[in-house]
Design an enzyme around this catalytic site. Structure first.
Site, PDB file in Angstrom:
ATOM      1  N   GLY A  46     -18.790  93.482   7.691  1.00 46.71           N
ATOM      2  CA  GLY A  46     -16.956  94.816   7.222  1.00 46.71           C
ATOM      3  C   GLY A  46     -17.861  95.874   7.533  1.00 46.71           C
ATOM      4  N   GLN A  51     -15.902 104.988   6.159  1.00 47.54           N
ATOM      5  CA  GLN A  51     -16.854 104.985   6.988  1.00 47.54           C
ATOM      6  C   GLN A  51     -17.003 105.407   8.450  1.00 47.54           C
ATOM      7  OE1 GLN A  51     -17.930 100.653   5.687  1.00 47.54           O
ATOM      8  NE2 GLN A  51     -20.319 101.874   5.998  1.00 47.54           N
ATOM      9  N   CYS A  89     -25.234  97.834   3.352  1.00 43.82           N
ATOM     10  CA  CYS A  89     -24.294  98.867   3.937  1.00 43.82           C
ATOM     11  C   CYS A  89     -24.264  98.928   4.917  1.00 43.82           C
ATOM     12  CB  CYS A  89     -23.902  99.741   2.610  1.00 43.82           C
ATOM     13  SG  CYS A  89     -22.076 100.775   2.941  1.00 43.82           S
ATOM     14  N   LEU A  90     -23.462  98.992   5.922  1.00 45.66           N
ATOM     15  CA  LEU A  90     -24.126 100.690   7.044  1.00 45.66           C
ATOM     16  C   LEU A  90     -24.056 101.309   7.418  1.00 45.66           C
ATOM     17  CD1 LEU A  90     -21.528  98.251   9.778  1.00 45.66           C
ATOM     18  CD2 LEU A  90     -23.889  97.801   9.742  1.00 45.66           C
ATOM     19  N   HIS A 131     -16.750  94.515  -1.669  1.00 43.73           N
ATOM     20  CA  HIS A 131     -17.077  95.932  -1.330  1.00 43.73           C
ATOM     21  C   HIS A 131     -16.205  96.924  -0.466  1.00 43.73           C
ATOM     22  CE1 HIS A 131     -21.281  97.456   0.612  1.00 43.73           C
ATOM     23  NE2 HIS A 131     -20.442  97.794   1.222  1.00 43.73           N
ATOM     24  N   GLU A 132     -16.197  95.893   0.193  1.00 39.20           N
ATOM     25  CA  GLU A 132     -15.003  97.313   0.695  1.00 39.20           C
ATOM     26  C   GLU A 132     -13.589  97.828   0.577  1.00 39.20           C
ATOM     27  OE1 GLU A 132     -15.951  98.005   4.041  1.00 39.20           O
ATOM     28  OE2 GLU A 132     -17.453  96.227   4.171  1.00 39.20           O
ATOM     29  N   HIS A 135     -15.203 100.975  -0.953  1.00 42.43           N
ATOM     30  CA  HIS A 135     -15.175 101.985   0.074  1.00 42.43           C
ATOM     31  C   HIS A 135     -13.895 102.486  -0.046  1.00 42.43           C
ATOM     32  CE1 HIS A 135     -19.036 101.724   1.928  1.00 42.43           C
ATOM     33  NE2 HIS A 135     -18.691 100.607   1.946  1.00 42.43           N
TER      34      HIS A 135
HETATM   35 NI    NI Z   1     -19.917  99.257   2.768  1.00 43.83          NI
END
Ligand code: NI
Length: 162
Positions: A46, A51, A89-90, A131-132, A135
């Protein structure tokens, strides 16, 4: 294919609240394509627009269930149960931690044609949706981690990884 630079923890854009998308434009369509490319390149499931530095309420998700989800202006409308597991998480490269999330969530959002829809996800999809959506509110999973974050390359924790 165009990759965008993934912002990492410490970049203030990750703590900003994203703004609703009012209309679909060519520029936004391109952003969504780039977000998928960037997510796949990083082996993520995701990615949220902030991000990659864009403060818009756009999320892309692919948990390898055969679907590519685009959630625009998403709002979680119901939650059920709990699941506790590893999350990464990226924007927090190489790290992982234990987070408890709902086992099942329903989200209302708009798709890339600005058509409203509802999506119900369980397990990993529910976790990714939560999670997204966090963000987009400027929140990282690291705020929710139970215990310590650990490096995914640390052999001591290898057996925790699935
Ligand atoms: Ni993330």
């Amino acid at each position: 294919m165009a990759l965008r630079t993934i912002r990492t923890e410490g970049d203030p854009v990750l703590n900003k609240v994203c703004k609703p998308v009012k209309e679909m434009t060519d520029r936004t369509r391109e952003l969504i394509e780039d977000m998928f490319d960037t997510m796949y390149d990083g082996n993520g499931v995701g990615l949220a627009a902030n991000q990659v530095g864009i403060l818009k309420q756009i999320v892309v998700i692919d948990v390898e269930d055969g679907n590519q989800y685009v959630l625009i202006n998403p709002e979680i409308i119901s939650e059920e149960g709990t699941q506790t597991g590893q999350e990464g998480c990226l924007s927090v490269p190489e790290m992982s931690g234990t987070v408890t999330r709902p086992q099942k969530v329903t989200v209302r959002a708009f798709d890339e044609n600005m058509q409203e829809f509802e999506l119900t996800g369980e397990d990993l999809l529910a976790r990714a949706i939560c999670h997204e959506c966090d963000h987009l509110k400027g929140r990282l999973y690291t705020e929710l981690v139970e215990g310590d974050l650990h490096n995914v390359n640390d052999p001591e924790y290898q057996e925790d990884e699935e």
